[in-house]
Design a protein around this motif. Structure first.
Motif, PDB file in Angstrom:
ATOM      1  N   ARG A   1       3.228   3.013  -1.974  1.00  0.00           N
ATOM      2  CA  ARG A   1       3.718   2.945  -3.352  1.00  0.00           C
ATOM      3  C   ARG A   1       5.209   3.246  -3.484  1.00  0.00           C
ATOM      4  NH1 ARG A   1       0.754   2.334  -7.396  1.00  0.00           N
ATOM      5  NH2 ARG A   1       1.825   3.755  -8.789  1.00  0.00           N
TER       6      ARG A   1
ATOM      7  N   THR B   1       0.822  -1.213   0.000  1.00  0.00           N
ATOM      8  CA  THR B   1       0.000   0.000   0.000  1.00  0.00           C
ATOM      9  C   THR B   1       0.857   1.264   0.000  1.00  0.00           C
ATOM     10  OG1 THR B   1      -0.194  -0.022   2.408  1.00  0.00           O
ATOM     11  CG2 THR B   1      -1.932  -1.130   1.154  1.00  0.00           C
TER      12      THR B   1
ATOM     13  N   TYR C   1       2.117   1.235 -11.649  1.00  0.00           N
ATOM     14  CA  TYR C   1       3.270   2.117 -11.528  1.00  0.00           C
ATOM     15  C   TYR C   1       3.585   2.692 -12.902  1.00  0.00           C
ATOM     16  CZ  TYR C   1       4.492   0.555  -6.823  1.00  0.00           C
ATOM     17  OH  TYR C   1       4.495   0.310  -5.479  1.00  0.00           O
TER      18      TYR C   1
ATOM     19  N   ASN D   1       4.979  -3.439 -11.541  1.00  0.00           N
ATOM     20  CA  ASN D   1       3.609  -3.852 -11.860  1.00  0.00           C
ATOM     21  C   ASN D   1       3.477  -5.370 -11.849  1.00  0.00           C
ATOM     22  OD1 ASN D   1       2.455  -1.294 -12.080  1.00  0.00           O
ATOM     23  ND2 ASN D   1       3.279  -1.051 -14.136  1.00  0.00           N
TER      24      ASN D   1
ATOM     25  N   GLU E   1      -3.069   0.141  -8.397  1.00  0.00           N
ATOM     26  CA  GLU E   1      -2.838   1.233  -9.345  1.00  0.00           C
ATOM     27  C   GLU E   1      -1.488   0.990 -10.008  1.00  0.00           C
ATOM     28  OE1 GLU E   1      -1.956   6.015  -9.331  1.00  0.00           O
ATOM     29  OE2 GLU E   1      -2.967   5.133  -7.601  1.00  0.00           O
TER      30      GLU E   1
ATOM     31  N   ASP F   1       6.741   7.367 -11.394  1.00  0.00           N
ATOM     32  CA  ASP F   1       6.828   6.886 -10.014  1.00  0.00           C
ATOM     33  C   ASP F   1       8.250   6.403  -9.704  1.00  0.00           C
ATOM     34  OD1 ASP F   1       4.047   7.221  -9.477  1.00  0.00           O
ATOM     35  OD2 ASP F   1       3.615   5.272 -10.400  1.00  0.00           O
TER      36      ASP F   1
END
Length: 142
Positions: A59, A57, A115, A102, A113, A119
């Motif tokens: 990121r 969670t 990446y 990902n 969500e 990011d």
């Protein structure tokens, strides 16, 4: 007509397919973490499981580990690991690292969500080191 054909050829040559996260993971990560992310006893921890409920969670955590590595003692699923995961930021570009991130998140079996290269660039620009990645991990798991 000739100019149109040349333009189409140049555009096609410039367009590149997005990196294949599964293939990159297989090339750079699976030897230690296994293809399914289950890890290798005594060598590399699992990249899925209860600990990812919190780590996944945040990121910036995964992006930072991919960019800067991770070292030192950690416990995953009751197993102690002492080692060093290399930093891939010098070997792979941000788009490739986003594709790996990902793929790692897809191992969790739940959507996340995606990446982006931005990011991973943010994690690269923020700086870090393997011991700092471990510190962040410890804080997230408290």
């Amino acid at each position: 007509m000739r100019a149109l054909l040349l333009t189409l050829l140049l555009c096609g040559a410039a367009a590149q397919a997005a990196p294949d996260g599964s293939a990159l993971y297989g090339q750079h990560c699976a030897a230690c973490h296994q293809g399914d992310g289950s890890g290798t006893v005594g060598l590399a921890p699992a990249l899925k499981g209860e600990h990812w409920t919190r780590l996944g969670t945040e990121r910036g955590y995964l992006a930072g580990v991919l960019q800067h590595g991770l070292s030192g003692p950690i416990v995953v699923n009751g197993q102690r690991f002492v080692g060093s995961m290399p930093a891939f930021g010098a070997q792979l570009d941000d788009e490739q690292l986003a594709a790996i991130a990902n793929h790692v998140m897809s191992l969790q079996g739940r959507p996340a969500e995606p990446y982006s290269a931005a990011d991973l660039k943010a994690a690269r620009d923020a700086g870090g080191s393997p011991p700092l990645s471990r510190e962040r991990r410890t804080q997230l798991l408290k």
